[in-house]
Enzyme design. Structure first.
Site, short mmCIF file in Angstrom:
data_model
loop_
_atom_site.label_atom_id
_atom_site.label_comp_id
_atom_site.label_asym_id
_atom_site.label_seq_id
_atom_site.Cartn_x
_atom_site.Cartn_y
_atom_site.Cartn_z
N LYS A 158 48.28 62.03 3.98
CA LYS A 158 47.12 62.70 4.60
C LYS A 158 47.43 62.24 6.50
CE LYS A 158 43.18 62.73 1.60
NZ LYS A 158 43.64 63.99 0.61
N TRP A 160 50.69 62.39 7.97
CA TRP A 160 51.29 63.17 8.04
C TRP A 160 51.22 64.92 8.21
CZ3 TRP A 160 55.33 61.85 11.25
CH2 TRP A 160 55.37 60.87 10.97
N ASN A 289 62.49 53.08 14.99
CA ASN A 289 63.21 52.48 13.66
C ASN A 289 62.16 51.08 13.61
OD1 ASN A 289 65.55 51.79 12.14
ND2 ASN A 289 66.64 51.99 13.57
N PHE A 290 62.87 50.17 13.13
CA PHE A 290 62.22 49.22 12.22
C PHE A 290 60.57 49.03 12.17
CE2 PHE A 290 65.93 48.54 15.22
CZ PHE A 290 67.00 47.94 14.48
N LEU A 291 60.28 50.56 12.06
CA LEU A 291 58.56 50.36 11.66
C LEU A 291 58.38 48.68 10.37
CD1 LEU A 291 55.91 51.22 11.33
CD2 LEU A 291 56.19 52.92 9.49
N CYS A 292 57.38 48.52 10.39
CA CYS A 292 57.63 46.69 9.34
C CYS A 292 56.35 46.81 9.62
CB CYS A 292 58.53 46.08 9.62
SG CYS A 292 58.20 44.52 8.38
N ILE A 293 55.31 46.29 8.41
CA ILE A 293 53.94 45.37 8.29
C ILE A 293 54.16 44.64 7.10
CG2 ILE A 293 52.00 46.20 7.28
CD1 ILE A 293 51.92 49.51 8.49
N LYS A 300 47.03 49.59 3.55
CA LYS A 300 45.71 49.74 5.02
C LYS A 300 45.74 50.65 5.66
CE LYS A 300 45.06 44.56 3.60
NZ LYS A 300 44.25 44.83 2.22
N ARG A 301 46.93 51.94 5.58
CA ARG A 301 46.65 53.14 6.75
C ARG A 301 46.96 51.74 7.58
NH1 ARG A 301 48.08 56.57 3.52
NH2 ARG A 301 47.47 57.73 5.55
N LEU A 302 47.36 51.07 8.01
CA LEU A 302 48.19 50.67 9.34
C LEU A 302 49.31 51.42 9.94
CD1 LEU A 302 47.82 48.05 11.66
CD2 LEU A 302 49.22 46.97 10.43
N ALA A 303 49.91 51.71 9.17
CA ALA A 303 51.23 52.74 9.90
C ALA A 303 50.60 53.77 10.65
CB ALA A 303 52.31 53.27 8.23
N THR A 325 64.98 58.77 11.02
CA THR A 325 65.15 58.58 9.08
C THR A 325 64.41 57.73 8.77
OG1 THR A 325 66.61 56.54 10.08
CG2 THR A 325 67.55 59.56 10.26
N LEU A 571 70.41 53.46 12.96
CA LEU A 571 70.39 52.17 12.79
C LEU A 571 70.03 51.53 11.57
CD1 LEU A 571 71.09 50.34 16.25
CD2 LEU A 571 73.45 51.20 14.54
S1 MYA Z 1 62.04 53.52 7.87
C1 MYA Z 1 62.13 51.72 7.60
C2 MYA Z 1 60.72 52.01 7.60
N1 MYA Z 1 59.96 50.21 6.51
C3 MYA Z 1 59.67 50.32 5.72
O1 MYA Z 1 60.36 50.46 4.91
C4 MYA Z 1 60.46 48.41 5.27
C5 MYA Z 1 59.20 47.99 4.92
N2 MYA Z 1 57.63 48.72 4.33
C6 MYA Z 1 56.58 48.19 5.35
O2 MYA Z 1 57.23 47.67 5.68
C7 MYA Z 1 55.31 49.69 4.89
O3 MYA Z 1 55.37 49.66 3.50
C8 MYA Z 1 55.25 50.92 5.71
C9 MYA Z 1 54.88 51.55 5.20
C10 MYA Z 1 55.31 50.24 7.05
C11 MYA Z 1 57.24 51.79 6.22
N3 MYA Z 1 57.71 56.39 8.10
O4 MYA Z 1 49.89 52.09 6.34
P1 MYA Z 1 50.07 52.30 5.37
C12 MYA Z 1 53.59 57.32 5.56
C13 MYA Z 1 56.36 57.12 8.16
O5 MYA Z 1 48.94 52.65 4.29
P2 MYA Z 1 52.01 51.20 4.15
C14 MYA Z 1 61.35 53.49 10.37
O6 MYA Z 1 61.37 52.66 10.63
C15 MYA Z 1 52.78 56.82 4.50
O7 MYA Z 1 53.36 58.51 3.84
N4 MYA Z 1 55.47 57.30 8.08
O8 MYA Z 1 51.21 52.13 4.58
C16 MYA Z 1 60.91 54.91 11.18
C17 MYA Z 1 51.40 57.16 4.72
O9 MYA Z 1 50.76 59.03 5.23
P3 MYA Z 1 50.45 59.81 4.62
C18 MYA Z 1 55.72 56.19 6.40
O10 MYA Z 1 52.79 50.59 2.42
C19 MYA Z 1 59.10 55.15 11.03
C20 MYA Z 1 51.15 56.73 5.45
O11 MYA Z 1 52.30 55.83 6.02
C21 MYA Z 1 57.08 55.46 6.13
O12 MYA Z 1 51.52 50.06 4.11
C22 MYA Z 1 59.78 56.57 11.64
C23 MYA Z 1 50.43 55.25 4.64
O13 MYA Z 1 49.87 53.47 5.64
C24 MYA Z 1 57.97 55.66 6.81
N5 MYA Z 1 58.84 54.59 6.21
O14 MYA Z 1 52.47 50.67 5.36
C25 MYA Z 1 57.98 56.37 11.83
N6 MYA Z 1 56.11 54.59 5.09
O15 MYA Z 1 49.02 59.58 3.41
C26 MYA Z 1 58.09 57.71 11.86
C27 MYA Z 1 55.21 55.32 4.89
O16 MYA Z 1 50.76 61.27 5.23
C28 MYA Z 1 57.48 58.33 14.06
N7 MYA Z 1 54.68 56.43 5.84
O17 MYA Z 1 51.61 60.20 3.39
C29 MYA Z 1 57.70 59.24 13.74
C30 MYA Z 1 58.09 59.38 15.31
C31 MYA Z 1 56.71 58.69 16.62
C32 MYA Z 1 57.40 58.49 18.47
C33 MYA Z 1 57.09 60.57 18.59
C34 MYA Z 1 57.46 60.21 19.39
C35 MYA Z 1 57.30 62.03 20.42
#
Ligand code: MYA
Length: 571
Positions: A158, A160, A289-293, A300-303, A325, A571
């Site tokens: 939804k 992405w 990096n370091f995306l963490c909830i 809850k769609r905070l990511a 990554t 990293l």
């Molecule tokens: S990767 C490390 C990620 N962290 C963890 O795995 C730590 C443990 N997990 C958590 O803290 C949560 O489960 C996270 C998701 C925060 C991962 N990258 O809020 P939601 C999408 C991108 O309900 P939650 C790192 O740090 C998912 O497909 N998107 O979900 C790199 C869905 O979207 P969609 C992700 O589980 C980060 C939506 O989020 C990831 O509560 C790069 C659901 O949201 C993920 N790893 O929270 C970020 N996991 O409906 C992108 C889930 O579309 C950066 N989702 O499927 C992009 C570039 C931005 C800068 C641009 C500048 C030009």
């Protein structure tokens, strides 16, 4: 970010495969082995009573093991790929021929995907292998068959689906590389988007020990875990300073969310600047990096809100592209690498459940197998010093030019990322070594590794696994730097250097040495006794459409002799 991966256990996969066959026999012929709906149904059951919850959890974990046996890896990849062609290749890799024959007999749909008959012996292996060879690099690298029927529908992503990233199912024709969209600076909102009531945006000041501590606490309790929740990354405070205060860093890109009433930090995302070369173009990008909830605020769609905010802050500073990554499959990886692990303290890794005991082996055989000498063997090898910065920079620049995607390092970055300053009060994160030619005083080789510990969840004997991760390295013994040098020479030299890296890692009390199938790693992984991991690392680019880059694994998720185009170590 790194993904939690541990040694892939063929015995467990064989055992799980047997369960798959048993279940397939009991289920109607069209039944799929497992899918998200089943998992969700079990989640509902699990809320019944503590006892039934535990049973359901156990069942779920059994199903998950089966799923892993079929998909050969993390739930992230299988979630999105169903039983895609790539999963099938992993499946073939994990099952014995007899098991595969029986499984195909039970599941005509699978037989169809494999392009074989349902009866008799599986003499199809060759054909299936040939079919897999025909898979495009895109299909292999993303770990998905982009046109396969089981690919998760783009509509299910939804968030992405709305972002400037490539989509699954798009044509795999070669494209002209470039940004998806050009954003005018005045289009970028000056203020953050709204957050749900009770929460507010904060910019974290990591130079303040208290705020650094808060980020550390959030990550150490809630960051990436492996699929079975046995290990969780435990980035130290020194590590976070190293990772987030790199040259050009800005406080504005250290974004937190606090609960307004308690002031508790409940979410975080970060970025640092990087000059990233993708083939011939150099992008002024950020590394996110370091995306963490916090666990209690998940799903809850905070990511997406956090991702949109870091995007806005990058845009505000004129950075229109990013690299990130993850172990989860998102639309759409530009490359996929696999983790490999080299045991150093095999006994400890076995005790914490990281390394399996292979069938027909004994612990003492394993300990002997991974034994290392006490002293390094490479002549003129020594720890990197300040005076080596320019030599290392020059060598690294020429070496990384061979890869399709790599950072363009500055002198400051080499100093920051590679040089450990002995007078620092921080604990050591990076270990770097150089070989200096005594005749010319030139740096001919260097390698580095960093320390990242993982917490062992629920183990009374061991609290931490201390892992060394191979970081950047370079050698003049490669054909593009020394024309008389062959690929065999390069392989020989890298094996010598990495063997010394292992010896040093043992000296500094690491339990395991990890590496991915990137750079020239495939030239030494097997010889240096690295075992394949159950984790993959997908590389993504934001707002940049690029043709796929080889990640060092083939369609069977095994080491690809032709190597990798990835020259970025995240990293
Ligand atoms: S990767 C490390 C990620 N962290 C963890 O795995 C730590 C443990 N997990 C958590 O803290 C949560 O489960 C996270 C998701 C925060 C991962 N990258 O809020 P939601 C999408 C991108 O309900 P939650 C790192 O740090 C998912 O497909 N998107 O979900 C790199 C869905 O979207 P969609 C992700 O589980 C980060 C939506 O989020 C990831 O509560 C790069 C659901 O949201 C993920 N790893 O929270 C970020 N996991 O409906 C992108 C889930 O579309 C950066 N989702 O499927 C992009 C570039 C931005 C800068 C641009 C500048 C030009």
């Amino acid at each position: 970010m790194a993904d939690e991966s541990k040694i892939d256990d063929p015995a467990t996969r064989q055992e799980a495969a047997a369960e798959v066959i048993k279940e397939a026999k009991e289920a109607p012929p069209t039944a799929q082995v497992d899918d998200e709906d089943e998992d969700e149904a079990e989640d509902t059951v699990a809320t019944g009573s503590p006892a039934s919850g535990a049973a359901a959890k156990k069942k779920k974990s059994k199903r998950k093991r089966i799923k892993n046996a079929l998909t050969g890896g993390s739930s992230g990849s299988s979630e999105a790929s169903g039983s895609s062609q790539s999963d099938i290749s992993k499946l073939m890799n994990g099952l014995s021929k007899d098991q595969l024959t029986e499984l195909v007999k039970m599941n005509p749909g699978l037989a169809q995907q494999l392009g074989v008959g349902t009866g008799g012996d599986l003499t199809m292996t060759k054909e299936a292998t040939a079919a897999m060879k025909k898979m495009s690099l895109e299909e292999i690298m993303s770990g998905l068959a982009s046109s396969g029927k089981n690919v998760k529908d783009m509509g299910q992503y939804k968030f992405w689906a709305t972002q400037p990233v490539p989509k699954f199912g798009e044509s795999s024709e070669k494209i002209v590389e470039g940004p998806f969209k050009i954003i005018e600076p005045e289009q970028v909102p000056k203020d953050p988007g709204p957050l749900v009531d009770g929460f507010e945006w904060v910019t974290m000041d990591l130079l303040q020990d208290g705020e650094l501590e808060e980020v550390f606490q959030l990550l150490s309790g809630h960051y990436v875990e492996d699929d079975e929740a046995m290990f969780r990354f435990n980035y130290s405070k020194s590590f976070l300073k190293w990772a987030l205060l790199s040259p050009g860093w800005t406080k504005d890109w250290h974004v937190g969310v606090r609960a307004s009433a308690s002031r508790k930090l409940v979410a975080f995302i970060s970025a640092i600047p990087v000059a990233l070369r993708v083939r011939k173009k150099v992008l002024k990008a950020s590394e996110v990096n370091f995306l963490c909830i916090h666990k209690k605020l998940r799903a809850k769609r905070l990511a997406p809100v956090l991702i949109k905010e870091i995007t806005r802050r990058c845009y505000r500073l004129g950075t229109w592209q990013a690299i990130y990554t993850g172990g989860v499959v998102l639309p759409k990886p530009v490359s996929t690498c696999r983790y490999f692990h080299r045991s150093i303290d095999w006994q400890k890794l076995y005790e914490v459940g990281f390394s399996p005991l292979p069938p027909n082996s004994k612990p003492q055989y394993q300990v002997r197998k991974y034994a290392l000498p006490d002293h390094t063997a490479t002549k003129n090898l020594r720890a990197m010093e300040e005076k080596d910065i320019d030599g290392v920079l020059e060598l690294l620049k020429s070496y990384l030019a061979r890869f399709e995607m790599a950072p363009i390092f500055t002198r400051d970055e080499v100093e920051h990322w590679l040089l450990y300053k002995k007078d620092s009060t921080d604990e050591q994160v990076i270990w770097s070594y150089v070989v200096e030619d005594p005749a010319t005083n030139k740096i001919t080789d260097f390698f580095s590794f960093y320390c990242l510990e993982s917490s062992v969840i629920n183990n009374s004997a061991h609290k931490l696994v201390r892992a060394a991760y191979l970081f950047y390295y370079a050698t003049t013994a490669c054909p593009s730097l020394t024309p008389s040098s062959t690929r065999t020479d390069l392989s020989k030299r890298l094996n010598e250097l990495v063997n010394d890296a292992l010896i040093l890692a043992k000296k500094y009390k690491f339990d395991v040495f990890n590496a991915l199938t990137l750079l020239d790693n495939n030239l030494f992984l097997e010889q240096q006794k690295f075992g394949a991991g159950d984790g993959q690392l997908h590389y993504y680019l934001y707002n940049y459409n690029a043709n796929p880059i080889a990640g060092g694994v083939n369609a069977r998720n095994q080491i690809d002799e032709s190597g990798s185009g990835i020259g970025v170590v995240m990293l």
